[in-house]
Scaffold this motif. Structure first.
Motif, PDB file in Angstrom:
ATOM      1  N   HIS A   1      15.555 -26.388  19.275  1.00 44.43           N
ATOM      2  CA  HIS A   1      15.505 -24.921  19.316  1.00 44.43           C
ATOM      3  C   HIS A   1      14.127 -24.378  19.673  1.00 44.43           C
ATOM      4  O   HIS A   1      13.880 -23.192  19.524  1.00 44.43           O
TER       5      HIS A   1
ATOM      6  N   VAL B   1      21.733 -21.344  14.341  1.00 42.99           N
ATOM      7  CA  VAL B   1      22.405 -22.592  13.978  1.00 42.99           C
ATOM      8  C   VAL B   1      23.157 -22.384  12.659  1.00 42.99           C
ATOM      9  O   VAL B   1      22.537 -22.116  11.635  1.00 42.99           O
TER      10      VAL B   1
ATOM     11  N   GLN C   1      27.450 -17.647  14.006  1.00 40.70           N
ATOM     12  CA  GLN C   1      26.056 -17.389  14.418  1.00 40.70           C
ATOM     13  C   GLN C   1      25.635 -15.968  14.042  1.00 40.70           C
ATOM     14  O   GLN C   1      24.501 -15.738  13.615  1.00 40.70           O
TER      15      GLN C   1
ATOM     16  N   GLY D   1      19.713 -25.335   9.464  1.00 41.04           N
ATOM     17  CA  GLY D   1      20.060 -23.956   9.822  1.00 41.04           C
ATOM     18  C   GLY D   1      20.733 -23.273   8.640  1.00 41.04           C
ATOM     19  O   GLY D   1      20.369 -23.490   7.488  1.00 41.04           O
TER      20      GLY D   1
ATOM     21  N   ILE E   1      14.435 -21.928  11.596  1.00 38.52           N
ATOM     22  CA  ILE E   1      14.952 -22.034  12.976  1.00 38.52           C
ATOM     23  C   ILE E   1      14.770 -20.706  13.700  1.00 38.52           C
ATOM     24  O   ILE E   1      14.405 -20.657  14.882  1.00 38.52           O
TER      25      ILE E   1
END
Ligand code: NAP
Length: 325
Positions: A189, A295, A122, A319, A160
């Motif tokens: 999200h 993501v 991440q 993502g 995202i």
């Protein structure tokens, strides 16, 4: 150490996994043991040699990453061995020593603390995508709570990020994507409405979702395809931010005139140091309070960087693509 090296510009096959000497750090540098590196479209443009900015050959690609501080030079304040960090900022790739490697030499302003709840993958998804999203929404479009934003291309890294930041700020979010899996992630999200940009009349869905007003802000990932249609989906006094563009397009400027609309360009390369301080303060707060959850939809080993560069240019985003190191 293992690193991806590019010795000549060309297709994805120019990305080769090699054993090279560990980088030598100066007293103002921090050595990061990279655990994950983010793959951005710009990395794929750069190895072709046709992008506006060319790194010196040979070079190691990669703007973004996350890992642990391995050592900090004598003049470095604020970072010490063992700190979990994310890497953001153009320094590495422009100087030829990017994040697609086991170790990256960074200057402290490129490094930011990674909260315990945020994984390395991440963390590698943060740099270019989240800085771009913050820049587009808040520094270029000046979006405010209560407005509606259309994230045109919401399923990828920047998309995202834009959905999460806008949702957290109190905007109504409409996100588009090309696959069911991508649209499900966009909704999860923070998007209030999701629409397929592969459907023929999807602009009608967007107008219906805004009660016929149109969106106050459009964050556009494919302006070469969408810019003219965006004007028809924009509210009066609306702002379009061109984030992505891969070719020329024609627009009817009357669509902007009648709405007192603004079409704003942006490139991350123009962000000032002071603006980056604002951006990362916002991102770190969002990571800590749980509103930002990047993501990393596809993880691939470092050795598969060439495949990752092919994939990042294909439709069906989910993502970020992240290389595990
Ligand atoms: P990405 O992860 O590859 O995502 C690409 C996005 O574009 C996906 O959401 C994709 O949706 C969407 N898309 C594909 N066809 C579309 C269409 N016809 N209409 C609207 N959206 C469409 O890339 P990214 O990292 O998010 O970056 C997005 C773009 O912004 C790229 O062109 C990149 O080079 C550019 N960018 C610019 C800056 C800057 O400073 N200006 C910074 C970062 C990125 P599906 O795959 O679901 O169809």
């Amino acid at each position: 150490m293992k690193a991806i090296r590019v010795h000549a510009f060309g297709g994805p096959e120019v990305l080769k996994l090699e054993d090279i000497a560990d980088p030598k750090a100066g007293p103002g540098d921090v050595v990061v043991r990279v655990r994950a590196a983010g793959v951005n479209p710009v990395d794929a443009y750069m190895h072709t040699g046709t992008y506006a900015r060319k790194p010196p050959l040979p070079y190691t690609p990669g703007f973004d990453g996350a890992g642990d501080v391995e050592s900090a030079g004598a003049d470095v304040k604020g970072f010490a061995k063992g700190d979990r960090v994310y890497i953001a900022g153009p320094g590495n790739t422009i100087s030829g020593a990017g994040t697609y490697a086991e170790r990256a030499i960074c200057i402290p302003s490129q490094l930011h603390r990674l909260p315990a709840r945020t994984s390395y993958a991440q963390g590698a998804a943060l740099g270019v995508p989240y800085c771009t999203a913050y820049r587009a929404l808040f520094q270029r479009a000046r979006a405010v709570a209560g407005e509606t934003v259309l994230v045109h291309g919401a399923t990828g890294g920047v998309g995202i990020a834009t959905v999460e930041l806008a949702h957290a700020r109190g905007l109504t979010v409409i996100g588009t994507g090309g696959t069911d899996a991508g649209l499900a992630a966009v909704r999860e999200h923070g998007a209030d409405v999701v629409v397929s940009h592969r459907a023929v009349n999807y602009a009608d869905d967007i107008m219906r979702a805004t009660g016929g007003r149109g969106a106050d802000v459009i964050i556009e990932m494919a302006a070469h395809i969408n810019l003219d249609r965006d004007l028809s989906m924009l509210a009066r006094f609306g702002r379009i931010v061109v984030v992505g563009n891969r070719g020329k397009t024609e627009i009817d400027a009357r669509g902007a005139m009648g709405r007192d609309a603004a079409i704003l360009g942006m490139t991350l390369f123009n962000v000032t140091d002071a603006e980056f301080v604002e951006i990362h303060a916002g991102l770190i707060a969002g990571l800590a309070n749980g509103t930002l959850n990047p993501v990393a939809g596809r993880e691939m080993p470092l050795a598969e960087a060439a495949r990752a560069h092919t994939t990042v240019m294909e439709p069906g985003a989910l993502g970020k693509i992240v290389l595990t190191v």
